[in-house]
Design an enzyme around this catalytic site. Structure first.
Site, PDB file in Angstrom:
ATOM      1  N   ASP A 247      14.420   6.760  -2.098  1.00 29.92           N
ATOM      2  CA  ASP A 247      14.151   6.130  -3.397  1.00 29.92           C
ATOM      3  C   ASP A 247      14.867   4.788  -3.398  1.00 29.92           C
ATOM      4  O   ASP A 247      16.104   4.739  -3.350  1.00 29.92           O
ATOM      5  CB  ASP A 247      14.689   7.054  -4.503  1.00 29.92           C
ATOM      6  N   VAL A 248      14.114   3.703  -3.458  1.00 28.06           N
ATOM      7  CA  VAL A 248      14.723   2.369  -3.318  1.00 28.06           C
ATOM      8  C   VAL A 248      15.706   2.053  -4.452  1.00 28.06           C
ATOM      9  O   VAL A 248      16.510   1.125  -4.332  1.00 28.06           O
ATOM     10  CB  VAL A 248      13.670   1.236  -3.225  1.00 28.06           C
TER      11      VAL A 248
ATOM     12  N   TYR B 255       7.968  -4.516 -16.729  1.00 25.66           N
ATOM     13  CA  TYR B 255       7.416  -4.866 -15.405  1.00 25.66           C
ATOM     14  C   TYR B 255       7.455  -6.380 -15.199  1.00 25.66           C
ATOM     15  O   TYR B 255       7.884  -6.869 -14.152  1.00 25.66           O
ATOM     16  CB  TYR B 255       5.976  -4.346 -15.335  1.00 25.66           C
TER      17      TYR B 255
ATOM     18  N   GLY C  17       7.963   1.321   0.148  1.00 28.53           N
ATOM     19  CA  GLY C  17       6.786   1.804  -0.588  1.00 28.53           C
ATOM     20  C   GLY C  17       5.501   1.600   0.183  1.00 28.53           C
ATOM     21  O   GLY C  17       4.516   1.093  -0.353  1.00 28.53           O
TER      22      GLY C  17
ATOM     23  N   SER D 289       3.712   4.075   1.765  1.00 28.36           N
ATOM     24  CA  SER D 289       2.925   5.299   1.983  1.00 28.36           C
ATOM     25  C   SER D 289       1.474   5.115   1.570  1.00 28.36           C
ATOM     26  O   SER D 289       0.584   5.786   2.073  1.00 28.36           O
ATOM     27  CB  SER D 289       3.548   6.453   1.194  1.00 28.36           C
ATOM     28  N   ARG D 290       1.241   4.216   0.618  1.00 24.06           N
ATOM     29  CA  ARG D 290      -0.131   4.023   0.113  1.00 24.06           C
ATOM     30  C   ARG D 290      -0.243   2.630  -0.488  1.00 24.06           C
ATOM     31  O   ARG D 290       0.715   1.850  -0.460  1.00 24.06           O
ATOM     32  CB  ARG D 290      -0.513   5.110  -0.899  1.00 24.06           C
TER      33      ARG D 290
ATOM     34  N   SER E 208       4.682 -10.769  -8.779  1.00 20.26           N
ATOM     35  CA  SER E 208       3.395 -10.650  -9.477  1.00 20.26           C
ATOM     36  C   SER E 208       3.109 -11.974 -10.169  1.00 20.26           C
ATOM     37  O   SER E 208       4.041 -12.687 -10.560  1.00 20.26           O
ATOM     38  CB  SER E 208       3.485  -9.541 -10.526  1.00 20.26           C
TER      39      SER E 208
HETATM   40  P1  NAP Z   1       0.737   1.767  -5.740  1.00 22.77           P
HETATM   41  O1  NAP Z   1      -0.621   1.897  -5.158  1.00 22.77           O
HETATM   42  O2  NAP Z   1       1.053   2.470  -7.022  1.00 22.77           O
HETATM   43  O3  NAP Z   1       1.831   2.158  -4.620  1.00 22.77           O
HETATM   44  C1  NAP Z   1       3.179   2.075  -4.939  1.00 22.77           C
HETATM   45  C2  NAP Z   1       4.006   2.323  -3.705  1.00 22.77           C
HETATM   46  O4  NAP Z   1       5.396   2.162  -4.085  1.00 22.77           O
HETATM   47  C3  NAP Z   1       3.845   3.722  -3.147  1.00 22.77           C
HETATM   48  O5  NAP Z   1       3.823   3.678  -1.746  1.00 22.77           O
HETATM   49  C4  NAP Z   1       5.100   4.446  -3.646  1.00 22.77           C
HETATM   50  O6  NAP Z   1       5.561   5.418  -2.733  1.00 22.77           O
HETATM   51  C5  NAP Z   1       6.102   3.311  -3.668  1.00 22.77           C
HETATM   52  N1  NAP Z   1       7.222   3.592  -4.564  1.00 22.77           N
HETATM   53  C6  NAP Z   1       7.196   3.733  -5.916  1.00 22.77           C
HETATM   54  N2  NAP Z   1       8.428   4.022  -6.364  1.00 22.77           N
HETATM   55  C7  NAP Z   1       9.242   4.063  -5.270  1.00 22.77           C
HETATM   56  C8  NAP Z   1      10.628   4.303  -5.082  1.00 22.77           C
HETATM   57  N3  NAP Z   1      11.443   4.580  -6.126  1.00 22.77           N
HETATM   58  N4  NAP Z   1      11.132   4.261  -3.819  1.00 22.77           N
HETATM   59  C9  NAP Z   1      10.324   4.007  -2.763  1.00 22.77           C
HETATM   60  N5  NAP Z   1       9.001   3.763  -2.880  1.00 22.77           N
HETATM   61  C10 NAP Z   1       8.474   3.796  -4.127  1.00 22.77           C
HETATM   62  O7  NAP Z   1       1.080   0.231  -6.047  1.00 22.77           O
HETATM   63  P2  NAP Z   1       0.488  -1.107  -5.373  1.00 22.77           P
HETATM   64  O8  NAP Z   1      -0.580  -1.606  -6.247  1.00 22.77           O
HETATM   65  O9  NAP Z   1       0.225  -0.865  -3.926  1.00 22.77           O
HETATM   66  O10 NAP Z   1       1.742  -2.076  -5.577  1.00 22.77           O
HETATM   67  C11 NAP Z   1       2.539  -2.528  -4.483  1.00 22.77           C
HETATM   68  C12 NAP Z   1       3.357  -3.706  -4.966  1.00 22.77           C
HETATM   69  O11 NAP Z   1       2.475  -4.754  -5.389  1.00 22.77           O
HETATM   70  C13 NAP Z   1       4.227  -3.378  -6.183  1.00 22.77           C
HETATM   71  O12 NAP Z   1       5.466  -4.042  -6.091  1.00 22.77           O
HETATM   72  C14 NAP Z   1       3.436  -3.932  -7.345  1.00 22.77           C
HETATM   73  O13 NAP Z   1       4.243  -4.238  -8.458  1.00 22.77           O
HETATM   74  C15 NAP Z   1       2.837  -5.170  -6.690  1.00 22.77           C
HETATM   75  N6  NAP Z   1       1.650  -5.711  -7.363  1.00 22.77           N
HETATM   76  C16 NAP Z   1       0.556  -4.923  -7.554  1.00 22.77           C
HETATM   77  C17 NAP Z   1      -0.551  -5.482  -8.213  1.00 22.77           C
HETATM   78  C18 NAP Z   1      -1.803  -4.679  -8.455  1.00 22.77           C
HETATM   79  O14 NAP Z   1      -2.709  -5.158  -9.189  1.00 22.77           O
HETATM   80  N7  NAP Z   1      -1.959  -3.478  -7.870  1.00 22.77           N
HETATM   81  C19 NAP Z   1      -0.529  -6.803  -8.653  1.00 22.77           C
HETATM   82  C20 NAP Z   1       0.628  -7.584  -8.429  1.00 22.77           C
HETATM   83  C21 NAP Z   1       1.705  -7.009  -7.770  1.00 22.77           C
HETATM   84  P3  NAP Z   1       5.451   7.025  -2.985  1.00 22.77           P
HETATM   85  O15 NAP Z   1       4.053   7.307  -3.456  1.00 22.77           O
HETATM   86  O16 NAP Z   1       5.764   7.579  -1.630  1.00 22.77           O
HETATM   87  O17 NAP Z   1       6.496   7.389  -4.006  1.00 22.77           O
END
Ligand code: NAP
Length: 242
Positions: A60-61, A150, A8, A10-11, A136
């Site tokens: 897709d993971v 979640y 994941g 890409s962004r 998290s």
């Molecule tokens: P995000 O901006 O929504 O990005 C999610 C990433 O996961 C994207 O690159 C997406 O890829 C990828 N992804 C989603 N479903 C997937 C799948 N089935 N297979 C492969 N890739 C997949 O989220 P983020 O905030 O960067 O979160 C990254 C991690 O940090 C996550 O595990 C999240 O739970 C954790 N986290 C986030 C926060 C927060 O406040 N943002 C806090 C604690 C933990 P595509 O777009 O290419 O599908």
């Protein structure tokens, strides 16, 4: 030169973790699912700004066939790697009562099953090195009624971290980060009043930057005596406002 695989990436946080490792001279394998355009742009950025190679794999993971196939391809095209980062994750917020079977299963499948599948099949190419899981800080007392799936998935990731650390030692170290709120796509549409309420609970009074979490992930990869560790990184939280 070392190579890191990031799910994941890409962004969001994953893309910033990719930049952090590239800036520390790692070749980077970026996994993405839907965001092909962003993944291509990131590859161009990394290869033009750092003296590293970047590889892209769509997968897709939560799909076992795709994960297995991806690591067989990585084995043939790249060879052994040094570090695996389980970052891919989703949230599908909905109230406890309205949450559907499909929503619950989707969140568990990507966040928990995906972490297991990537860890398992990466062992094809990860013979010595480390796995870092992104959990998290919701696993502590701060879970939310809209995200019980979640929160359960991220608690499961902590359990997996401990089990993998135990059963993959001594060749592979396994650690996790437990971030608090981070400014990414996942949090960009939060209601402003809710965001302010959440910021007030943080001792540093602000959400984290992806770079701050990525630095913690890099620390876990680079310090070779850290193992079975859950690194909470959330600015310090007081869950109950007084
Ligand atoms: P995000 O901006 O929504 O990005 C999610 C990433 O996961 C994207 O690159 C997406 O890829 C990828 N992804 C989603 N479903 C997937 C799948 N089935 N297979 C492969 N890739 C997949 O989220 P983020 O905030 O960067 O979160 C990254 C991690 O940090 C996550 O595990 C999240 O739970 C954790 N986290 C986030 C926060 C927060 O406040 N943002 C806090 C604690 C933990 P595509 O777009 O290419 O599908």
């Amino acid at each position: 030169m070392k190579t890191v695989f990031i799910s994941g990436a890409s962004r969001g946080l994953g893309a910033v973790i990719a930049k952090t490792f590239a800036s520390n001279n790692y070749n980077v394998i970026i996994n993405y699912n839907n965001s092909e355009h962003e993944a291509n742009d990131l590859k161009k950025f990394l290869e033009s700004n750092y003296k590293i190679k970047c590889f892209l794999y769509k997968c897709d993971v939560s799909n076992e066939f795709e994960v297995k196939d991806m690591f067989l391809k990585i084995k043939g095209e790249i060879g052994n790697i040094d570090c695996v980062i389980n970052n891919a994750g989703i949230s599908l917020d909905n109230s406890l009562i309205d949450k559907t079977y499909d929503e619950f299963m989707k969140v568990i499948s990507v966040n928990l099953l995906g972490t297991y599948l990537i860890s398992k099949y990466s062992l094809e190419v990860l013979k010595k090195g480390c796995i870092i899981n992104v959990s998290s800080n919701n696993i502590y007392e701060g879970s939310y009624i809209e995200s019980i799936d979640y929160d359960a998935s991220k608690a499961g990731v902590i359990s997996l971290t401990h089990s993998l650390a135990r059963f993959l030692a001594p060749n592979i170290r396994v650690n996790a980060v437990a971030p608090g709120w981070i400014l990414t796509d996942m949090t960009k549409d939060l209601d402003l009043n809710f965001k302010k309420y959440e910021e007030d609970k943080i001792l540093l009074k602000r959400f984290g930057k992806s770079e701050e979490i990525a630095d913690a992930v890099y620390f876990l990869a680079s310090n070779e005596y850290v193992n079975d560790c859950i690194l909470r990184i959330d600015g310090g939280i007081r869950w109950i406002l007084i």
